[in-house]
Design a protein around this motif. Structure first.
Motif, PDB file in Angstrom:
ATOM      1  N   VAL A 345       0.844  -1.193   0.000  1.00  0.00           N
ATOM      2  CA  VAL A 345       0.000   0.000   0.000  1.00  0.00           C
ATOM      3  C   VAL A 345       0.874   1.236   0.000  1.00  0.00           C
ATOM      4  O   VAL A 345       2.018   1.219   0.447  1.00  0.00           O
ATOM      5  N   GLN A 346       0.319   2.317  -0.498  1.00  0.00           N
ATOM      6  CA  GLN A 346       1.025   3.584  -0.513  1.00  0.00           C
ATOM      7  C   GLN A 346       0.146   4.634   0.155  1.00  0.00           C
ATOM      8  O   GLN A 346      -1.074   4.496   0.251  1.00  0.00           O
ATOM      9  N   ASN A 347       0.803   5.694   0.614  1.00  0.00           N
ATOM     10  CA  ASN A 347       0.092   6.814   1.249  1.00  0.00           C
ATOM     11  C   ASN A 347      -0.739   6.361   2.444  1.00  0.00           C
ATOM     12  O   ASN A 347      -1.831   6.882   2.697  1.00  0.00           O
ATOM     13  N   LEU A 348      -0.220   5.378   3.174  1.00  0.00           N
ATOM     14  CA  LEU A 348      -0.911   4.874   4.350  1.00  0.00           C
ATOM     15  C   LEU A 348       0.051   4.908   5.531  1.00  0.00           C
ATOM     16  O   LEU A 348       1.123   4.309   5.490  1.00  0.00           O
ATOM     17  N   THR A 349      -0.320   5.634   6.574  1.00  0.00           N
ATOM     18  CA  THR A 349       0.492   5.698   7.788  1.00  0.00           C
ATOM     19  C   THR A 349       0.177   4.502   8.663  1.00  0.00           C
ATOM     20  O   THR A 349      -0.982   4.248   8.979  1.00  0.00           O
ATOM     21  N   VAL A 350       1.203   3.766   9.048  1.00  0.00           N
ATOM     22  CA  VAL A 350       1.021   2.536   9.815  1.00  0.00           C
ATOM     23  C   VAL A 350       1.631   2.710  11.205  1.00  0.00           C
ATOM     24  O   VAL A 350       2.807   3.067  11.338  1.00  0.00           O
ATOM     25  N   LYS A 351       0.823   2.456  12.242  1.00  0.00           N
ATOM     26  CA  LYS A 351       1.298   2.542  13.618  1.00  0.00           C
ATOM     27  C   LYS A 351       0.788   1.342  14.418  1.00  0.00           C
ATOM     28  O   LYS A 351      -0.106   0.621  13.968  1.00  0.00           O
ATOM     29  N   GLY A 352       1.351   1.175  15.596  1.00  0.00           N
ATOM     30  CA  GLY A 352       0.923   0.090  16.458  1.00  0.00           C
ATOM     31  C   GLY A 352       0.940   0.507  17.915  1.00  0.00           C
ATOM     32  O   GLY A 352       1.731   1.366  18.318  1.00  0.00           O
ATOM     33  N   ILE A 353       0.028  -0.085  18.703  1.00  0.00           N
ATOM     34  CA  ILE A 353      -0.042   0.159  20.148  1.00  0.00           C
ATOM     35  C   ILE A 353       0.054  -1.181  20.862  1.00  0.00           C
ATOM     36  O   ILE A 353      -0.656  -2.130  20.504  1.00  0.00           O
ATOM     37  N   THR A 354       0.924  -1.255  21.861  1.00  0.00           N
ATOM     38  CA  THR A 354       1.030  -2.473  22.654  1.00  0.00           C
ATOM     39  C   THR A 354       0.928  -2.138  24.137  1.00  0.00           C
ATOM     40  O   THR A 354       1.138  -0.989  24.543  1.00  0.00           O
ATOM     41  N   ASP A 355       0.598  -3.142  24.919  1.00  0.00           N
ATOM     42  CA  ASP A 355       0.676  -2.990  26.373  1.00  0.00           C
ATOM     43  C   ASP A 355       2.155  -2.970  26.795  1.00  0.00           C
ATOM     44  O   ASP A 355       3.016  -3.498  26.088  1.00  0.00           O
ATOM     45  N   ARG A 356       2.420  -2.390  27.970  1.00  0.00           N
ATOM     46  CA  ARG A 356       3.784  -2.438  28.509  1.00  0.00           C
ATOM     47  C   ARG A 356       4.095  -3.828  29.053  1.00  0.00           C
ATOM     48  O   ARG A 356       5.212  -4.317  28.973  1.00  0.00           O
ATOM     49  N   ASP A 357       3.065  -4.436  29.634  1.00  0.00           N
ATOM     50  CA  ASP A 357       3.220  -5.746  30.272  1.00  0.00           C
ATOM     51  C   ASP A 357       4.400  -5.717  31.245  1.00  0.00           C
ATOM     52  O   ASP A 357       4.541  -4.768  32.004  1.00  0.00           O
TER      53      ASP A 357
END
Length: 549
Positions: A345-357
């Motif tokens: 894909v293009q022109n797509l901002t990809v991020k992620g959220i995780t727990d700290r655990d």
């Protein structure tokens, strides 16, 4: 519908040359791109992306048969006997209708079954004719009907498909209680009818045919859909199957596949997945289909109904943002990494959220680019923050003693809880350290016998760059200091201590059920209920310091 010609010397159907089959498999897209490799073609895209419409623009070196999504799987209790050529002509007419009028319901099922029965009857008569002439022929090749019956037996154990006097029947060989021992095909389940129809369309197709199947998973359980089409592809490797689907699990299950992404503006575009991302295929394909109307995708832990996804979908509630729950922390990291590095894909901002655990600050600061941890131990903690509960209490008109609530949060964590957290944090550290020790063995070039003899030295703690005992002592000091500091820093405490055991505190303090509390929180943050606008604004203020972005 094909009728295999007999060869009395070799006893099998006459085959076309492999060169003919390869040539027939060529598929040409409207933009001129040709797909010559063998293997299925899978067209993916969200609803409204033009998958079905664009798929009709594909051409090939042979006529493309179309199995419409609007297929009528109703079967008459008694099929009408007719000559084979008439049944085939009627069946062909209905197939052409499905191709030229894809949005009209087809009525070809009975004609197809009649043609299959006629083919089997003609094969039997030809065998008898040769036998009675004094020449003992080999057994005839399996007819399409027999192949369907074999497939049926494999997919539906204990249920045999038979035909009596032009009546399709199912024999239940494992019937118990009030279950019927046999029933007519018109009484089949939707999944059984779909299997019979699709098997007839594919196993009875001409050699080297190209068949476009719109929504191949319809009426099937997800596992049965995969098993069914695996069986069809194995039974008929000469076919080029073109699947049109929005089921990413099914799309990802195909092997040696050519993927096409349907775009309402750009048409059909070939896409490739990295060779090492096969287990991420469904996630990556699903994300690619969202890129037409989204500019941001956020991967999170859990599933679509979990607290993580529900809260983040409300928090990032814009038309341009999609929240995609992918399970574990590791899957979040791999999904962000794979999508960011691919050309999918293009022109797509990809991020992620995780727990700290239970991870260390060093580990959390070294996550994949674009992935950030919460500023609390886990997502459950967010629901239990004093500022969040205070905002809900104000909305409900409930008196809320914040200092008392904070003290209750602290006192919830027992000595046993602290002990467990120390061990969990130490375990994460020691796992990583020991992995490094074990990995060092793989770089050794000595013989296995020599390496085995050096194992005691490899696991000699005096030679390690770390001390398991010191690591445990450090973690114990970190955890205990959080509870002993004056004044106690609750935010720092909630980074380390789990939030799951706090889940009952907010609802108890407010006098409502946990489910009511969760729904109120999420609905208010989502901002779609005019009555909750003020609460939503206050919740966003309370949560913002703890969200990664």
């Amino acid at each position: 519908m094909r009728l295999a010609a007999y060869n009395t010397e070799q006893g099998g159907p006459m085959q076309s040359s492999s060169e003919d089959v390869v040539q027939q498999h060529l598929v040409r897209l409207p933009n001129g791109i040709e797909i010559t490799e063998n293997g299925p073609v899978v067209i993916v895209g969200p609803n409204g992306s033009g998958k079905s419409r664009r798929s009709r623009e594909i051409t090939s070196t042979v006529h493309i048969e179309v199995v419409s999504a609007l297929r009528n799987t109703k079967i008459s209790p008694q099929l009408q006997p007719m000559a084979l050529q008439q049944a085939k002509a009627n069946f062909q007419s209905q197939r052409e209708t499905a191709r030229t009028q894809p949005y009209e319901l087809t009525n070809d099922f009975d004609y197809m079954l009649t043609a299959l029965i006629g083919e089997a009857a003609e094969s039997s008569l030809e065998f008898l004719r040769i036998a009675r002439s004094g020449v003992m022929p080999h057994l005839p090749p399996l007819t399409s009907l027999e192949k369907i019956q074999t497939l049926w037996h494999d997919l539906f154990p204990g249920r045999e498909l038979r035909f009596r006097d032009y009546m399709p029947m199912v024999i239940n060989t494992v019937a118990v209680g009030d279950e019927p021992a046999e029933y007519s095909a018109w009484q089949m389940s939707d999944g059984e009818k779909a299997a019979l129809y699709l098997a007839g369309r594919t196993l009875g197709a001409d050699l080297g045919a190209v068949i476009l199947v719109d929504e191949p998973e319809t009426h099937f359980h997800s596992l049965l859909a995969v098993q069914f089409w695996d069986a069809i592809e194995n039974a008929r490797p000469d076919l080029r199957l073109i699947y049109v689907t929005h089921d990413m699990t099914f799309a990802a299950s195909r092997q040696a596949v050519n993927y096409l992404l349907a775009n309402p503006k750009e048409g059909l575009t070939p896409i490739e997945l990295a060779a090492d991302s096969s287990d991420l295929a469904a996630i990556l394909l699903g994300t690619a289909t969202l890129s037409f109307y989204a500019t941001h995708v956020i991967f999170c832990e859990g599933d679509s109904d979990a607290l993580d996804a529900r809260l983040y979908k409300a928090w990032f509630n814009t038309k341009e943002t999609v929240v995609h729950a992918v399970g574990s922390c590791d899957m979040v990291l791999r999904s962000v990494s794979a999508l960011s590095s691919s050309k999918l894909v293009q022109n797509l901002t990809v991020k992620g959220i995780t727990d700290r655990d239970f991870h260390s600050e060093a580990h959390l600061n070294s996550l994949v680019a674009g992935v950030l941890p919460l500023k609390v131990h886990e997502v459950e903690t967010l629901y239990c923050l004093p500022g969040v509960v205070a905002a809900v209490a104000k909305h409900l008109g409930v008196k809320f003693d914040r200092p008392a609530y904070e003290q209750k949060v602290i006192s919830t964590f027992t000595d046993g809880d602290r002990h467990k957290v120390v061990l969990e944090r130490w375990k994460v550290l020691i796992d990583a350290a020991l992995t490094g020790v074990v990995s060092s063995v793989s770089t050794k070039t000595a013989s296995l016998q020599a390496i085995a003899g050096s194992i005691p030295a490899i696991f000699d703690q005096s030679k390690w760059s770390f001390s398991p005992q010191a690591l445990m002592a450090d973690e114990k000091t970190k955890v205990e200091s959080l509870f002993q500091s004056k004044p106690l820093d609750l935010d720092e405490l909630l980074k380390v201590m789990p939030g799951k055991q706090l889940r009952g505190l907010p609802a108890g303090a407010l006098g409502i059920s946990p489910k009511t509390y969760d729904n109120l929180l999420i609905n208010a943050i989502g901002g779609e209920d005019p009555k909750l606008v003020e609460l939503g604004a206050e919740l966003r203020v309370a949560l913002k310091p703890y969200m990664p972005f």
